[in-house]
Design a protein around this motif. Structure first.
Motif: not given
Ligand code: SF4
Length: 142
Positions: A55-57, A96-98, A104-108, A117-121
């Motif tokens: 995820i980015r922006n 860590r999955s988007p 927390y997740i990978y930063d893009g 942050d959280d992943g979308l789900t």
């Protein structure tokens, strides 16, 4: 009790690389609970294997720049549908999955760096009042 669980954590080969990410504690959930396995990226319409995404922006982008936000959003919506159908008050999702990451997740940047942050789900389930934890927190509930 029914629990929604990231399918890759219990051995389903639904990850971007076609593999699973079996976690012994997630397997133990099967002994105590009714586990509803789910993969938002697959249910969102993406193939397996597929390129990894981050995820980015506020957009979800594959490594090659392909925008897969719509597929990730669909996968999140269907997760919520399934959680409601099975009355899951609780979800254990892959860290860590988007899609599945919680907290927390990978930063893009595709460099392995993490961001809060959280992943979308995970985000959608939490907003609906479902408790979401990652696999490292399973011992706290077992
Ligand atoms: Fe596992 Fe979630 Fe990724 Fe699917 S989207 S492979 S369930 S981490």
């Amino acid at each position: 009790m029914n629990i929604l669980v990231s399918a890759c954590l219990i051995g389903i080969g639904c990850r971007y690389d076609g593999k699973s990410k079996v976690h012994p504690d997630a397997m133990k959930l099967l002994e105590k609970y009714t586990v509803i396995p789910y993969c938002p990226e697959v249910y969102g319409g993406l193939p397996t294997p597929r390129k990894p995404s981050e995820i980015r922006n506020n957009r979800v982008l594959m490594e090659d720049g392909t925008d897969v936000t719509a597929q990730f959003a669909k996968g999140a919506k269907e997760a919520l549908r399934l959680a409601k159908l099975y009355d899951c008050q609780f979800a254990v999702l892959k860290e860590r999955s988007p899609s599945c990451g919680t907290g927390y997740i990978y930063d893009g940047t595709f460099t392995g760096r993490l961001t809060d942050d959280d992943g979308l789900t995970a985000k959608l389930l939490k907003a609906a009042g479902i408790k979401v934890i990652g696999e490292s927190e399973i011992p706290n509930v077992l």
